[in-house]
Design a protein around this motif. Structure first.
Motif, PDB file in Angstrom:
ATOM      1  N   VAL A  44      55.568  51.050  72.235  1.00 39.94           N
ATOM      2  CA  VAL A  44      55.003  51.765  71.082  1.00 39.94           C
ATOM      3  C   VAL A  44      55.966  51.683  69.906  1.00 39.94           C
ATOM      4  CG1 VAL A  44      54.375  54.059  70.199  1.00 39.94           C
ATOM      5  CG2 VAL A  44      53.524  53.302  72.421  1.00 39.94           C
ATOM      6  N   CYS A  45      57.253  51.890  70.158  1.00 40.75           N
ATOM      7  CA  CYS A  45      58.247  51.788  69.081  1.00 40.75           C
ATOM      8  C   CYS A  45      58.256  50.385  68.479  1.00 40.75           C
ATOM      9  CB  CYS A  45      59.632  52.147  69.604  1.00 40.75           C
ATOM     10  SG  CYS A  45      59.830  53.885  70.013  1.00 40.75           S
ATOM     11  N   ALA A  46      58.164  49.372  69.332  1.00 35.20           N
ATOM     12  CA  ALA A  46      58.156  47.990  68.842  1.00 35.20           C
ATOM     13  C   ALA A  46      56.926  47.726  67.977  1.00 35.20           C
ATOM     14  CB  ALA A  46      58.201  47.012  70.016  1.00 35.20           C
ATOM     15  N   VAL A  47      55.778  48.206  68.413  1.00 38.36           N
ATOM     16  CA  VAL A  47      54.540  47.993  67.642  1.00 38.36           C
ATOM     17  C   VAL A  47      54.623  48.723  66.308  1.00 38.36           C
ATOM     18  CG1 VAL A  47      52.047  48.468  67.594  1.00 38.36           C
ATOM     19  CG2 VAL A  47      53.106  47.494  69.650  1.00 38.36           C
ATOM     20  N   VAL A  48      55.140  49.944  66.310  1.00 41.31           N
ATOM     21  CA  VAL A  48      55.304  50.687  65.060  1.00 41.31           C
ATOM     22  C   VAL A  48      56.250  49.944  64.121  1.00 41.31           C
ATOM     23  CG1 VAL A  48      56.258  52.823  64.070  1.00 41.31           C
ATOM     24  CG2 VAL A  48      54.712  52.930  66.033  1.00 41.31           C
ATOM     25  N   ALA A  49      57.235  49.242  64.694  1.00 40.53           N
ATOM     26  CA  ALA A  49      58.186  48.466  63.890  1.00 40.53           C
ATOM     27  C   ALA A  49      57.603  47.135  63.419  1.00 40.53           C
ATOM     28  CB  ALA A  49      59.465  48.223  64.685  1.00 40.53           C
ATOM     29  N   GLY A  50      56.366  46.832  63.822  1.00 39.50           N
ATOM     30  CA  GLY A  50      55.708  45.621  63.337  1.00 39.50           C
ATOM     31  C   GLY A  50      55.617  44.488  64.329  1.00 39.50           C
ATOM     32  N   TYR A  51      56.065  44.692  65.540  1.00 37.45           N
ATOM     33  CA  TYR A  51      56.035  43.641  66.558  1.00 37.45           C
ATOM     34  C   TYR A  51      54.712  43.759  67.309  1.00 37.45           C
ATOM     35  CZ  TYR A  51      60.931  43.139  65.457  1.00 37.45           C
ATOM     36  OH  TYR A  51      62.101  42.923  64.795  1.00 37.45           O
ATOM     37  N   ARG A  52      53.911  42.694  67.326  1.00 42.92           N
ATOM     38  CA  ARG A  52      52.551  42.800  67.844  1.00 42.92           C
ATOM     39  C   ARG A  52      52.304  42.070  69.163  1.00 42.92           C
ATOM     40  NH1 ARG A  52      52.632  46.482  64.769  1.00 42.92           N
ATOM     41  NH2 ARG A  52      51.476  46.667  62.863  1.00 42.92           N
ATOM     42  N   SER A  53      52.925  40.946  69.392  1.00 42.89           N
ATOM     43  CA  SER A  53      52.659  40.182  70.618  1.00 42.89           C
ATOM     44  C   SER A  53      53.559  40.676  71.742  1.00 42.89           C
ATOM     45  CB  SER A  53      52.907  38.690  70.380  1.00 42.89           C
ATOM     46  OG  SER A  53      54.295  38.450  70.216  1.00 42.89           O
ATOM     47  N   TYR A  54      53.200  40.331  72.971  1.00 40.88           N
ATOM     48  CA  TYR A  54      54.039  40.705  74.112  1.00 40.88           C
ATOM     49  C   TYR A  54      55.444  40.114  73.965  1.00 40.88           C
ATOM     50  CZ  TYR A  54      49.604  42.080  76.215  1.00 40.88           C
ATOM     51  OH  TYR A  54      48.390  42.669  76.465  1.00 40.88           O
ATOM     52  N   THR A  55      55.506  38.880  73.512  1.00 40.95           N
ATOM     53  CA  THR A  55      56.799  38.228  73.315  1.00 40.95           C
ATOM     54  C   THR A  55      57.614  38.970  72.266  1.00 40.95           C
ATOM     55  OG1 THR A  55      55.871  36.089  73.928  1.00 40.95           O
ATOM     56  CG2 THR A  55      57.932  36.064  72.676  1.00 40.95           C
TER      57      THR A  55
END
Length: 124
Positions: A44-55
């Motif tokens: 969730v933190c990664a997605v909020v930071a703009g990271y969208r793919s599993y990689t």
């Protein structure tokens, strides 16, 4: 430059691990190295930071400073792999995950004291 104070990981994810604690772990108990709550909170933190793919999510987890990893509950020298992150996120019930995160976000908007204008933007 912004006059807003820096937001630390514990402040940013306040209550998220507790909200995610009710999610059923789809994995067999044997061989689990990273708790579901820890991996999903980091994702969730990664997605909020703009990271969208599993990689990209796995790269964010691999690249965060040791202090951030520890704050998320991840041992800095033993971070989840991209394959593990992908398999786990694909196995979690997406509707239930969405409901849990939406509920957490809704509570954050109410619980956050108003110090001017604040907004939480969420793409569905």
């Amino acid at each position: 430059m912004s006059d807003a104070p820096a937001v630390t990981v514990p402040e940013a994810v306040a209550g998220l691990p507790a909200a995610l604690a009710g999610l059923p772990d789809p994995r067999a108990r044997r061989g689990v190295r990273h708790r579901l709550v820890v991996v999903v909170t980091a994702a969730v933190c990664a997605v909020v930071a703009g990271y969208r793919s599993y990689t990209a999510i796995a790269e964010w987890i691999a690249d965060v400073p040791a202090a951030t990893a520890l704050a998320l509950g991840i041992a800095p020298d033993r971070r989840p792999s991209e394959a593990m992150v992908r398999r786990l996120l694909q196995a979690v019930d997406p509707d239930l995950l969405s409901a849990v995160i939406s509920g957490w976000l809704a509570r954050r908007t109410v619980a956050t004291p108003s110090a001017g204008r604040r907004a939480i933007a969420v793409d569905a």
